[in-house]
Design a protein around this motif. Structure first.
Motif, mmCIF file in Angstrom:
data_model
loop_
_atom_site.group_PDB
_atom_site.id
_atom_site.type_symbol
_atom_site.label_atom_id
_atom_site.label_comp_id
_atom_site.label_asym_id
_atom_site.label_seq_id
_atom_site.Cartn_x
_atom_site.Cartn_y
_atom_site.Cartn_z
ATOM 1 N N ILE A 88 13.350 -75.120 -19.275
ATOM 2 C CA ILE A 88 14.162 -75.693 -18.191
ATOM 3 C C ILE A 88 13.304 -76.578 -17.302
ATOM 4 C CG2 ILE A 88 15.594 -75.169 -16.183
ATOM 5 C CD1 ILE A 88 16.323 -72.510 -17.556
ATOM 6 N N ASP A 89 12.144 -76.065 -16.873
ATOM 7 C CA ASP A 89 11.254 -76.834 -16.002
ATOM 8 C C ASP A 89 10.791 -78.111 -16.698
ATOM 9 O OD1 ASP A 89 10.247 -74.613 -13.703
ATOM 10 O OD2 ASP A 89 10.878 -73.764 -15.613
ATOM 11 N N ALA A 90 10.396 -77.973 -17.975
ATOM 12 C CA ALA A 90 9.882 -79.130 -18.695
ATOM 13 C C ALA A 90 10.953 -80.182 -18.923
ATOM 14 C CB ALA A 90 9.278 -78.684 -20.027
ATOM 15 N N LEU A 91 12.156 -79.748 -19.277
ATOM 16 C CA LEU A 91 13.216 -80.705 -19.583
ATOM 17 C C LEU A 91 13.774 -81.368 -18.325
ATOM 18 C CD1 LEU A 91 15.005 -78.700 -22.401
ATOM 19 C CD2 LEU A 91 13.838 -80.904 -22.664
ATOM 20 N N ILE A 92 13.873 -80.613 -17.229
ATOM 21 C CA ILE A 92 14.307 -81.230 -15.973
ATOM 22 C C ILE A 92 13.285 -82.278 -15.525
ATOM 23 C CG2 ILE A 92 14.583 -80.822 -13.486
ATOM 24 C CD1 ILE A 92 16.038 -78.251 -14.146
ATOM 25 N N SER A 93 12.017 -81.911 -15.550
ATOM 26 C CA SER A 93 10.966 -82.853 -15.151
ATOM 27 C C SER A 93 10.978 -84.089 -16.034
ATOM 28 C CB SER A 93 9.591 -82.183 -15.237
ATOM 29 O OG SER A 93 9.536 -81.017 -14.466
ATOM 30 N N LEU A 94 11.114 -83.860 -17.336
ATOM 31 C CA LEU A 94 11.123 -84.975 -18.274
ATOM 32 C C LEU A 94 12.322 -85.884 -18.049
ATOM 33 C CD1 LEU A 94 9.839 -86.322 -20.752
ATOM 34 C CD2 LEU A 94 11.183 -84.778 -22.194
ATOM 35 N N ARG A 95 13.477 -85.285 -17.818
ATOM 36 C CA ARG A 95 14.683 -86.085 -17.595
ATOM 37 C C ARG A 95 14.536 -86.945 -16.342
ATOM 38 N NH1 ARG A 95 19.672 -84.911 -19.766
ATOM 39 N NH2 ARG A 95 18.392 -83.858 -21.306
ATOM 40 N N CYS A 96 14.061 -86.355 -15.254
ATOM 41 C CA CYS A 96 13.891 -87.119 -14.012
ATOM 42 C C CYS A 96 12.855 -88.232 -14.191
ATOM 43 C CB CYS A 96 13.471 -86.191 -12.876
ATOM 44 S SG CYS A 96 14.753 -85.024 -12.342
ATOM 45 N N ALA A 97 11.742 -87.915 -14.862
ATOM 46 C CA ALA A 97 10.684 -88.906 -15.033
ATOM 47 C C ALA A 97 11.140 -90.079 -15.895
ATOM 48 C CB ALA A 97 9.445 -88.249 -15.652
ATOM 49 N N THR A 156 -4.510 -88.608 -20.274
ATOM 50 C CA THR A 156 -4.124 -87.320 -20.871
ATOM 51 C C THR A 156 -4.783 -87.065 -22.225
ATOM 52 O OG1 THR A 156 -2.171 -88.327 -21.933
ATOM 53 C CG2 THR A 156 -1.875 -87.391 -19.729
ATOM 54 N N SER A 157 -5.730 -87.914 -22.631
ATOM 55 C CA SER A 157 -6.283 -87.812 -23.982
ATOM 56 C C SER A 157 -6.902 -86.450 -24.265
ATOM 57 C CB SER A 157 -7.316 -88.921 -24.215
ATOM 58 O OG SER A 157 -8.371 -88.817 -23.263
ATOM 59 N N ASN A 158 -7.528 -85.837 -23.254
ATOM 60 C CA ASN A 158 -8.143 -84.515 -23.442
ATOM 61 C C ASN A 158 -7.472 -83.445 -22.585
ATOM 62 O OD1 ASN A 158 -10.262 -85.354 -25.273
ATOM 63 N ND2 ASN A 158 -11.203 -86.390 -23.501
ATOM 64 N N LEU A 159 -6.270 -83.738 -22.137
ATOM 65 C CA LEU A 159 -5.570 -82.826 -21.236
ATOM 66 C C LEU A 159 -4.663 -81.895 -22.029
ATOM 67 C CD1 LEU A 159 -4.944 -82.095 -18.257
ATOM 68 C CD2 LEU A 159 -3.073 -83.752 -18.362
ATOM 69 N N ARG A 160 -4.825 -80.604 -21.830
ATOM 70 C CA ARG A 160 -3.948 -79.611 -22.432
ATOM 71 C C ARG A 160 -3.356 -78.782 -21.294
ATOM 72 N NH1 ARG A 160 -5.530 -82.711 -25.400
ATOM 73 N NH2 ARG A 160 -6.336 -82.507 -27.529
ATOM 74 N N PRO A 161 -2.136 -79.084 -20.872
ATOM 75 C CA PRO A 161 -1.581 -78.431 -19.681
ATOM 76 C C PRO A 161 -1.437 -76.927 -19.854
ATOM 77 C CG PRO A 161 0.107 -79.672 -20.856
ATOM 78 C CD PRO A 161 -1.200 -80.033 -21.488
ATOM 79 N N ARG A 162 -1.819 -76.181 -18.823
ATOM 80 C CA ARG A 162 -1.603 -74.740 -18.789
ATOM 81 C C ARG A 162 -0.182 -74.477 -18.306
ATOM 82 N NH1 ARG A 162 -4.266 -72.383 -15.042
ATOM 83 N NH2 ARG A 162 -4.987 -74.242 -13.941
ATOM 84 N N LEU A 163 0.510 -73.604 -18.975
ATOM 85 C CA LEU A 163 1.937 -73.436 -18.717
ATOM 86 C C LEU A 163 2.219 -72.937 -17.306
ATOM 87 C CD1 LEU A 163 3.172 -72.006 -22.136
ATOM 88 C CD2 LEU A 163 2.988 -74.387 -21.372
ATOM 89 N N ALA A 164 1.430 -71.980 -16.824
ATOM 90 C CA ALA A 164 1.668 -71.454 -15.472
ATOM 91 C C ALA A 164 1.442 -72.538 -14.426
ATOM 92 C CB ALA A 164 0.767 -70.251 -15.208
ATOM 93 N N ALA A 165 0.384 -73.327 -14.603
ATOM 94 C CA ALA A 165 0.097 -74.399 -13.645
ATOM 95 C C ALA A 165 1.162 -75.488 -13.730
ATOM 96 C CB ALA A 165 -1.287 -74.978 -13.909
ATOM 97 N N PHE A 166 1.685 -75.714 -14.917
ATOM 98 C CA PHE A 166 2.733 -76.719 -15.057
ATOM 99 C C PHE A 166 3.947 -76.337 -14.222
ATOM 100 C CE2 PHE A 166 6.702 -78.073 -17.073
ATOM 101 C CZ PHE A 166 6.530 -79.444 -17.067
ATOM 102 N N ARG A 167 4.386 -75.092 -14.324
ATOM 103 C CA ARG A 167 5.562 -74.662 -13.551
ATOM 104 C C ARG A 167 5.291 -74.725 -12.057
ATOM 105 N NH1 ARG A 167 8.408 -69.403 -15.480
ATOM 106 N NH2 ARG A 167 9.916 -70.901 -16.317
ATOM 107 N N ARG A 168 4.107 -74.339 -11.649
ATOM 108 C CA ARG A 168 3.797 -74.228 -10.222
ATOM 109 C C ARG A 168 3.508 -75.576 -9.579
ATOM 110 N NH1 ARG A 168 0.071 -71.085 -11.019
ATOM 111 N NH2 ARG A 168 -1.733 -72.465 -10.804
ATOM 112 N N GLN A 169 2.855 -76.495 -10.322
ATOM 113 C CA GLN A 169 2.369 -77.722 -9.703
ATOM 114 C C GLN A 169 2.894 -78.999 -10.371
ATOM 115 O OE1 GLN A 169 -1.848 -77.103 -10.093
ATOM 116 N NE2 GLN A 169 -1.992 -75.867 -8.221
ATOM 117 N N ALA A 170 2.678 -79.122 -11.666
ATOM 118 C CA ALA A 170 2.968 -80.394 -12.330
ATOM 119 C C ALA A 170 4.453 -80.725 -12.345
ATOM 120 C CB ALA A 170 2.413 -80.374 -13.765
ATOM 121 N N ALA A 171 5.296 -79.745 -12.648
ATOM 122 C CA ALA A 171 6.736 -80.016 -12.723
ATOM 123 C C ALA A 171 7.309 -80.422 -11.363
ATOM 124 C CB ALA A 171 7.473 -78.807 -13.299
#
Length: 241
Positions: A88-97, A156-171
């Motif tokens: 949900i977090d990933a798809l909402i963020s992706l849709r808005c972006a 982002t070439s060497n970036l591997r997002p951490r799932l917990a940080a993605f929900r808390r910050q990136a999204a």
């Protein structure tokens, strides 16, 4: 066409920017959702997924006074849309972006292009795909902004997002940047683009929570009361001094 078909009442409340102590002082989108859901008055109610609620607050605050009434009819559609699935977090963020990316200013396009790639990487992790696999829609949108795409690829070439940080910050950051980018874009009707973000975010959340997309039938008496109170608050706000 959106899947969201909210319950459409005869009267609509007056929405205002920001937080309010109670409906007599005014109300934003999510504050009215909390009231209609029977929760304590808040713009962060438990009845709505946190990121969807963030989209609603941001869209409410960045929409013009003239365009904001068109948001009120969507309030019942967010009630009951809550879930823990990170899709949900990933798809909402992706849709808005992806909505904002083609029209945002150049500096925001870089950030939004990164957001698209990060969201796609998170979805790939969740779905067991290659970390760098990208959906055709994201490829299409990124292809329209080649300079931003190149910059984001390097970032982002060497970036591997951490799932917990993605929900808390990136999204949340991606959603905020997308809404601000759309609100300040040089397009004929930014309000329509902002409303589209909210409607499509509702659709994503409804699909992944398994909730009906027809919206929640709110109590008529409660709806009438918030309409009355917000109209009174609005009239007080605009009284001559």
């Amino acid at each position: 066409m959106s899947k969201a078909q909210p319950y459409l009442p005869d009267m609509l409340p007056v929405l205002a920017r920001g937080k309010h102590r109670n409906p007599r002082k005014g109300a934003c989108f999510m504050e009215l959702a909390s009231y209609l859901a029977g929760e304590r008055w808040s713009d962060h109610p438990a009845c709505t997924h946190p990121l969807l609620a963030s989209v609603a607050r941001l869209v409410n605050d960045h929409t013009s006074d003239g365009g904001r009434p068109r948001l009120a009819e969507l309030i019942p559609s967010v009630i009951g849309l809550a879930g823990d699935d990170l899709h949900i977090d990933a798809l909402i963020s992706l849709r808005c972006a992806t909505i904002a990316l083609p029209v945002a200013a150049a500096d925001r396009q870089r950030v939004l292009a990164v957001s698209v790639l990060v969201c796609e990487s998170v979805l790939a992790q969740l779905d067991g795909r290659r970390w760098d696999s990208i959906s055709p829609e994201s490829e299409r949108v990124l292809g329209a902004v080649p300079q931003a795409r190149q910059w984001a690829d390097r970032f982002t070439s060497n970036l591997r997002p951490r799932l917990a940080a993605f929900r808390r910050q990136a999204a949340p950051h991606a959603v905020s940047c997308a809404v601000e980018g759309a609100a300040h874009a040089l397009v004929p009707d930014p309000d329509a683009m902002l409303r589209r973000m909210l409607v499509e975010s509702i659709d994503v959340c409804a699909a992944w929570t398994g909730k009906a997309t027809a919206g929640v039938r709110v109590d008529d008496a409660a709806w009438a009361e918030v309409c009355r109170l917000t109209v009174v608050a609005d009239s007080r706000l605009h009284q001559p001094t």
